[in-house]
Design a protein around this motif. Structure first.
Motif, PDB file in Angstrom:
ATOM      1  N   ASN A 477     -27.949   6.180  52.824  1.00 29.50           N
ATOM      2  CA  ASN A 477     -29.429   5.746  52.152  1.00 29.50           C
ATOM      3  C   ASN A 477     -30.495   6.127  52.902  1.00 29.50           C
ATOM      4  O   ASN A 477     -30.688   6.858  54.058  1.00 29.50           O
ATOM      5  CB  ASN A 477     -29.707   4.438  52.066  1.00 29.50           C
ATOM      6  N   PRO A 478     -31.405   7.089  52.280  1.00 32.56           N
ATOM      7  CA  PRO A 478     -32.077   8.293  53.137  1.00 32.56           C
ATOM      8  C   PRO A 478     -33.660   7.276  53.899  1.00 32.56           C
ATOM      9  O   PRO A 478     -33.902   7.873  54.577  1.00 32.56           O
ATOM     10  CB  PRO A 478     -33.459   9.157  52.331  1.00 32.56           C
ATOM     11  N   ALA A 479     -33.163   6.164  53.105  1.00 27.57           N
ATOM     12  CA  ALA A 479     -34.305   5.020  54.274  1.00 27.57           C
ATOM     13  C   ALA A 479     -34.309   4.569  55.506  1.00 27.57           C
ATOM     14  O   ALA A 479     -34.521   4.112  56.043  1.00 27.57           O
ATOM     15  CB  ALA A 479     -34.750   4.218  52.983  1.00 27.57           C
ATOM     16  N   ASN A 480     -33.165   5.250  55.929  1.00 29.28           N
ATOM     17  CA  ASN A 480     -32.563   4.768  56.942  1.00 29.28           C
ATOM     18  C   ASN A 480     -31.941   5.999  57.839  1.00 29.28           C
ATOM     19  O   ASN A 480     -31.813   5.827  58.916  1.00 29.28           O
ATOM     20  CB  ASN A 480     -30.542   4.017  56.797  1.00 29.28           C
ATOM     21  N   LEU A 481     -32.345   6.967  57.560  1.00 29.64           N
ATOM     22  CA  LEU A 481     -32.953   8.087  58.445  1.00 29.64           C
ATOM     23  C   LEU A 481     -34.345   8.351  58.800  1.00 29.64           C
ATOM     24  O   LEU A 481     -35.087   8.339  57.870  1.00 29.64           O
ATOM     25  CB  LEU A 481     -32.158   9.394  57.760  1.00 29.64           C
ATOM     26  N   GLU A 482     -34.053   8.702  60.312  1.00 28.72           N
ATOM     27  CA  GLU A 482     -35.367   8.533  60.997  1.00 28.72           C
ATOM     28  C   GLU A 482     -35.535  10.090  61.585  1.00 28.72           C
ATOM     29  O   GLU A 482     -34.721  10.388  62.149  1.00 28.72           O
ATOM     30  CB  GLU A 482     -36.188   7.295  61.610  1.00 28.72           C
ATOM     31  N   LEU A 483     -36.739  10.990  61.371  1.00 30.79           N
ATOM     32  CA  LEU A 483     -36.254  12.382  61.795  1.00 30.79           C
ATOM     33  C   LEU A 483     -37.871  12.241  63.128  1.00 30.79           C
ATOM     34  O   LEU A 483     -38.557  12.188  62.491  1.00 30.79           O
ATOM     35  CB  LEU A 483     -36.833  13.359  61.220  1.00 30.79           C
ATOM     36  N   GLU A 484     -37.627  12.511  64.396  1.00 29.71           N
ATOM     37  CA  GLU A 484     -38.171  12.270  65.395  1.00 29.71           C
ATOM     38  C   GLU A 484     -39.028  14.139  65.313  1.00 29.71           C
ATOM     39  O   GLU A 484     -38.078  14.902  65.636  1.00 29.71           O
ATOM     40  CB  GLU A 484     -37.587  11.867  67.107  1.00 29.71           C
ATOM     41  N   ILE A 485     -40.077  13.856  65.062  1.00 26.88           N
ATOM     42  CA  ILE A 485     -40.518  15.849  65.848  1.00 26.88           C
ATOM     43  C   ILE A 485     -41.323  15.289  66.317  1.00 26.88           C
ATOM     44  O   ILE A 485     -42.337  14.246  67.095  1.00 26.88           O
ATOM     45  CB  ILE A 485     -41.620  15.892  64.325  1.00 26.88           C
ATOM     46  N   THR A 486     -42.114  16.224  66.781  1.00 22.88           N
ATOM     47  CA  THR A 486     -43.415  16.387  68.948  1.00 22.88           C
ATOM     48  C   THR A 486     -44.860  16.712  67.904  1.00 22.88           C
ATOM     49  O   THR A 486     -44.419  17.759  66.749  1.00 22.88           O
ATOM     50  CB  THR A 486     -42.985  17.197  69.773  1.00 22.88           C
ATOM     51  N   GLU A 487     -45.771  16.837  68.970  1.00 23.65           N
ATOM     52  CA  GLU A 487     -47.288  16.928  68.202  1.00 23.65           C
ATOM     53  C   GLU A 487     -47.346  18.422  68.044  1.00 23.65           C
ATOM     54  O   GLU A 487     -47.603  19.268  67.230  1.00 23.65           O
ATOM     55  CB  GLU A 487     -47.972  16.858  68.861  1.00 23.65           C
ATOM     56  N   SER A 488     -45.957  19.454  68.882  1.00 30.35           N
ATOM     57  CA  SER A 488     -46.740  20.959  69.370  1.00 30.35           C
ATOM     58  C   SER A 488     -45.785  21.024  67.154  1.00 30.35           C
ATOM     59  O   SER A 488     -46.605  22.537  67.294  1.00 30.35           O
ATOM     60  CB  SER A 488     -45.284  21.584  69.804  1.00 30.35           C
ATOM     61  N   LEU A 489     -45.185  20.703  66.981  1.00 29.27           N
ATOM     62  CA  LEU A 489     -44.646  21.546  65.975  1.00 29.27           C
ATOM     63  C   LEU A 489     -45.778  21.364  64.659  1.00 29.27           C
ATOM     64  O   LEU A 489     -46.187  22.276  63.350  1.00 29.27           O
ATOM     65  CB  LEU A 489     -43.445  20.262  65.157  1.00 29.27           C
ATOM     66  N   LEU A 490     -46.874  19.420  64.576  1.00 30.23           N
ATOM     67  CA  LEU A 490     -47.906  20.236  64.191  1.00 30.23           C
ATOM     68  C   LEU A 490     -48.976  20.956  63.823  1.00 30.23           C
ATOM     69  O   LEU A 490     -49.938  21.306  62.976  1.00 30.23           O
ATOM     70  CB  LEU A 490     -48.788  18.419  63.597  1.00 30.23           C
ATOM     71  N   ILE A 491     -48.961  21.325  65.370  1.00 32.84           N
ATOM     72  CA  ILE A 491     -50.205  22.433  66.042  1.00 32.84           C
ATOM     73  C   ILE A 491     -49.236  23.757  65.042  1.00 32.84           C
ATOM     74  O   ILE A 491     -50.960  24.488  65.173  1.00 32.84           O
ATOM     75  CB  ILE A 491     -50.309  22.570  67.309  1.00 32.84           C
ATOM     76  N   GLU A 492     -48.196  23.877  64.858  1.00 32.33           N
ATOM     77  CA  GLU A 492     -48.329  25.864  64.743  1.00 32.33           C
ATOM     78  C   GLU A 492     -49.178  26.412  63.652  1.00 32.33           C
ATOM     79  O   GLU A 492     -48.962  26.965  62.983  1.00 32.33           O
ATOM     80  CB  GLU A 492     -46.812  25.499  65.003  1.00 32.33           C
ATOM     81  N   ASN A 493     -48.706  25.488  62.315  1.00 31.25           N
ATOM     82  CA  ASN A 493     -48.026  25.604  61.255  1.00 31.25           C
ATOM     83  C   ASN A 493     -49.022  24.876  60.384  1.00 31.25           C
ATOM     84  O   ASN A 493     -47.843  23.999  59.562  1.00 31.25           O
ATOM     85  CB  ASN A 493     -47.138  26.633  60.937  1.00 31.25           C
ATOM     86  N   SER A 494     -50.080  23.747  60.279  1.00 29.37           N
ATOM     87  CA  SER A 494     -50.569  22.513  59.839  1.00 29.37           C
ATOM     88  C   SER A 494     -49.638  23.109  58.104  1.00 29.37           C
ATOM     89  O   SER A 494     -49.011  21.859  57.714  1.00 29.37           O
ATOM     90  CB  SER A 494     -51.432  21.939  59.582  1.00 29.37           C
ATOM     91  N   ASP A 495     -50.345  23.656  57.123  1.00 24.82           N
ATOM     92  CA  ASP A 495     -50.172  24.115  55.961  1.00 24.82           C
ATOM     93  C   ASP A 495     -48.774  23.606  55.662  1.00 24.82           C
ATOM     94  O   ASP A 495     -48.048  23.225  55.061  1.00 24.82           O
ATOM     95  CB  ASP A 495     -50.746  24.960  54.953  1.00 24.82           C
ATOM     96  N   VAL A 496     -47.770  24.775  55.939  1.00 30.34           N
ATOM     97  CA  VAL A 496     -46.998  25.127  55.652  1.00 30.34           C
ATOM     98  C   VAL A 496     -45.396  23.515  55.803  1.00 30.34           C
ATOM     99  O   VAL A 496     -44.996  22.799  55.586  1.00 30.34           O
ATOM    100  CB  VAL A 496     -45.706  25.789  56.544  1.00 30.34           C
ATOM    101  N   ILE A 497     -46.171  22.782  57.449  1.00 29.11           N
ATOM    102  CA  ILE A 497     -45.359  22.093  58.002  1.00 29.11           C
ATOM    103  C   ILE A 497     -45.713  20.840  56.918  1.00 29.11           C
ATOM    104  O   ILE A 497     -44.957  19.762  56.526  1.00 29.11           O
ATOM    105  CB  ILE A 497     -46.098  21.677  59.194  1.00 29.11           C
ATOM    106  N   LYS A 498     -47.138  20.743  56.616  1.00 30.63           N
ATOM    107  CA  LYS A 498     -47.596  19.453  55.561  1.00 30.63           C
ATOM    108  C   LYS A 498     -46.263  19.522  54.692  1.00 30.63           C
ATOM    109  O   LYS A 498     -46.456  18.526  53.918  1.00 30.63           O
ATOM    110  CB  LYS A 498     -49.059  19.857  55.819  1.00 30.63           C
ATOM    111  N   THR A 499     -46.333  20.528  53.561  1.00 27.46           N
ATOM    112  CA  THR A 499     -45.703  20.202  52.823  1.00 27.46           C
ATOM    113  C   THR A 499     -44.340  20.164  53.797  1.00 27.46           C
ATOM    114  O   THR A 499     -44.120  19.024  51.947  1.00 27.46           O
ATOM    115  CB  THR A 499     -45.502  21.455  51.834  1.00 27.46           C
ATOM    116  N   ILE A 500     -43.320  20.271  54.156  1.00 23.08           N
ATOM    117  CA  ILE A 500     -42.197  20.180  54.495  1.00 23.08           C
ATOM    118  C   ILE A 500     -42.011  18.457  54.215  1.00 23.08           C
ATOM    119  O   ILE A 500     -41.334  17.751  54.331  1.00 23.08           O
ATOM    120  CB  ILE A 500     -41.756  21.142  55.707  1.00 23.08           C
ATOM    121  N   LEU A 501     -43.240  18.426  55.075  1.00 23.05           N
ATOM    122  CA  LEU A 501     -43.115  16.595  55.787  1.00 23.05           C
ATOM    123  C   LEU A 501     -43.454  15.428  54.443  1.00 23.05           C
ATOM    124  O   LEU A 501     -42.775  14.635  54.558  1.00 23.05           O
ATOM    125  CB  LEU A 501     -44.032  16.167  56.840  1.00 23.05           C
TER     126      LEU A 501
END
Length: 614
Positions: A477-501
């Motif tokens: 069940n995808p609801a049981n999967l947690e993906l951990e990310i860091t702040e550096s990901l959000l800084i680099e390319n916010s528009d593209v990253i936001k879409t994927i998230l």
């Protein structure tokens, strides 16, 4: 006036004699033989006759009044036009002295009177034949000389043209050599020429004990930002300006080279000790710290510099450069905009890193990795709520290697993408096995699995497809999967990253902000991205009990997360006191050595079966 006749024209004979009878007899004889005959009684008549038409042969009597035959012959031979005309003396003088004198003044033959007609004809024919031969030889020589002159002229022209071509080719070769040994943008020596000079310096150091040198390797800090933001033309303009400043920091005896990109190398010769090289590096850093006023922009940039002392024990000049480069990277690692002096221990470290990188590539091929799992505890119930998947490398000779030793290398080499996908797949398979295992006798449908993701994964064009494939294969069940990310990901390319998230959120996958508080910690990220959970870094948890001021950050983070509808996980919980504090602050979940370290997959089932409570 035409003085020459061809071989087939009638030969002209001039007879000089003061006796008319002699003239008549000889003239009649020679005329009958087909010769043209002219007569002269004295020198003046002879001179006039020669000036009118040059004769082919002269018959000259010696006994002539006023000017005798000897003098006439001298005068004829002294004149350029008549000097080559053969003269036959005809005289009644039989004395040997007279004959010798005749030959001395230039005569070619001597006929004694009274003469025989046949003798005269033979001697005349012989002399005319000789003259004809001489004239032919002269003509041939003249023609040959002309041809030689013409050929010589052609050869001189060809030689001149060839010399011009040789000069042009030498100029071209010099130009090509200059191009091959110099940087086209800055005009500085390039890597090839610099290494040649460095090799010369190394050889000299091996021969002269009092000769010392040093190598500086320089790399501009954040130059890529200038190129990407202002364009390559501005970047080129900046490189030229940097080259000028570097040159201004050096003496005329030092060598500066550009290696391409934003890398420069410097060779300092005839220096006494390393302090001279350090002074040059400090001078360069000071000059570079001043703003660069370009055509349209004012740009600030600095550099990291590696310094290597020219030890004569080096086998190759490239090794000197390699170690200066190593020192430069150490300067960057220490904070940039500084210099660092090479130490032999650094090379050992680099060699070990290279060895580790090679081993890591083989590890990916051989699948030498394992995943261990650390439980995440619900603070309210004290029960296990999920696990965080943590990779380990089962090295064939070094044993178990922890991620801090190899993940940075994997990130740098790009191997992290393959490794990360493998960990995600393994963790999802483990979760599926746990939820379906009958030995637990428990409902584990709510059990979660947490996986750290590298920011590099998000640059993969098929990243979401990889996620979908793993979910489809493992049937979790995808609801049981947690993906951990860091702040550096959000800084680099916010528009593209936001879409994927947001795509991940639509799949019901939960998103965790890992190590919150150690980076920028901007609240705008929390508002802009679909995050479900914040993880408090263990450094804040550790400081909670040290002083109240540090503890103040943890309640603030928990308050911010709860106000935004997110849950909070505290990492690095090691004492009961820390757990009590977190429980009082209404923290949701915790993980750390107080509960358990990361354990092997086969031990996870046993841990769950014991149903521990904290």
């Amino acid at each position: 006036m035409n003085y020459e006749r061809s071989y087939f024209e009638k030969k002209d004979i001039l007879i000089i004699d003061d006796m008319p009878d002699n003239l008549r007899v000889l003239s009649s004889l020679l005329t009958r033989e087909g010769y043209g005959v002219r007569k002269a009684l004295n020198w003046h008549m002879a001179l006039t006759a020669c000036q009118t038409l040059l004769p082919d042969l002269i018959l000259l009597d010696i006994m002539i009044p006023e000017v005798d035959g000897y003098e006439i012959c001298r005068r004829l031979k002294a004149c350029r036009l008549t000097a080559d005309i053969p003269v036959i003396f005809i005289s009644a003088l039989e004395d040997v002295f007279d004959k010798v004198k005749a030959f001395q003044v230039g005569g070619v033959d001597y006929i004694t009177k009274p003469f025989e007609f046949e003798e005269v004809l033979v001697r005349v024919e012989n002399q005319l034949a000789l003259r004809t031969a001489r004239l032919e030889i002269f003509k041939l020589n003249a023609e040959l000389e002309n041809r030689v002159k013409e050929r010589t002229s052609q050869l001189e022209k060809a030689l001149y043209k060839l010399q011009q071509e040789i000069n042009q080719r030498q100029q071209l070769q010099t130009k090509l050599l200059d191009i091959a040994l110099h940087d086209s943008l800055t005009g500085l020596p390039n890597r090839v020429l610099f290494i040649k000079r460095l090799e010369q310096a190394l050889n000299r150091a091996k021969l002269e004990s009092d000769y010392h040198f040093a190598v500086l390797f320089l790399d501009c800090d954040r130059f890529k930002v200038v190129n990407n933001s202002l364009g390559h033309l501005v970047g080129d303009e900046l490189l030229i300006a940097i080259a000028h400043r570097l040159q201004a920091s050096l003496s005329p005896f030092d060598s500066l080279a550009r290696f391409g990109g934003d890398e420069f190398a410097i060779l300092l010769e005839n220096i006494t000790d390393i302090s001279t090289a350090i002074e040059v590096a400090e001078c360069i850093l000071k000059k570079l710290s001043q703003p660069f006023k370009l055509f349209r922009y004012e740009v600030f940039i600095n550099a990291s510099i590696g310094i290597n002392w020219g030890n004569h024990n080096y086998e190759k000049s490239e090794y000197l450069l390699r170690d200066a480069d190593t020192a430069m990277y150490r300067a960057k690692a220490l904070g940039k905009a500084r210099y660092h002096v090479f130490d032999p221990a650094m090379h050992q470290e680099v060699s070990q890193l290279l060895e580790l990188e090679n081993d890591l590539r083989r590890a990916v091929e051989r699948q030498e990795f394992v995943v261990h799992y650390q439980p995440i505890i619900c603070i309210t119930t004290g029960a296990i709520a999920g696990f965080e998947a943590l990779i380990r490398w089962q090295h064939p000779t070094k044993g178990l290697v922890y991620p801090t030793a190899f993940i940075p290398i994997a990130e740098e080499t790009g191997l992290i993408n393959h490794i990360n996908i493998w960990v995600l797949q393994s963790a999802c398979q483990t979760l599926r096995l746990l939820q379906n295992h009958p030995a637990t006798n428990k409902n584990l449908n709510s059990l979660t699995i947490s996986v750290n993701l590298s920011p590099r994964l998000f640059s993969l064009p098929n990243f979401l497809a990889e996620i979908d494939q793993i979910l489809d294969e493992t049937k979790i069940n995808p609801a049981n999967l947690e993906l951990e990310i860091t702040e550096s990901l959000l800084i680099e390319n916010s528009d593209v990253i936001k879409t994927i998230l947001y795509e991940l959120k639509e799949r019901k996958i939960k998103l965790v902000m890992d190590d919150f508080g150690t980076g920028y910690s901007s609240l705008s990220y929390l508002h802009s991205f679909p995050l479900n959970t914040l993880k408090i870094d263990k450094s804040f948890v550790k400081r909670m009990q040290e002083n109240q001021q540090s503890m103040g950050l943890v309640p603030a983070i928990i308050g911010i997360a709860h106000s935004m509808g997110m849950i909070v996980i505290a990492e690095g919980v090691e004492t009961q006191h820390q757990l009590t504090q977190l429980k009082n602050l209404n923290c949701d979940f915790a993980q750390g050595l107080l509960f358990s370290g990361a354990i092997e997959p086969e031990l996870v089932l046993n841990l769950i079966a014991t149903a521990p409570q904290w």
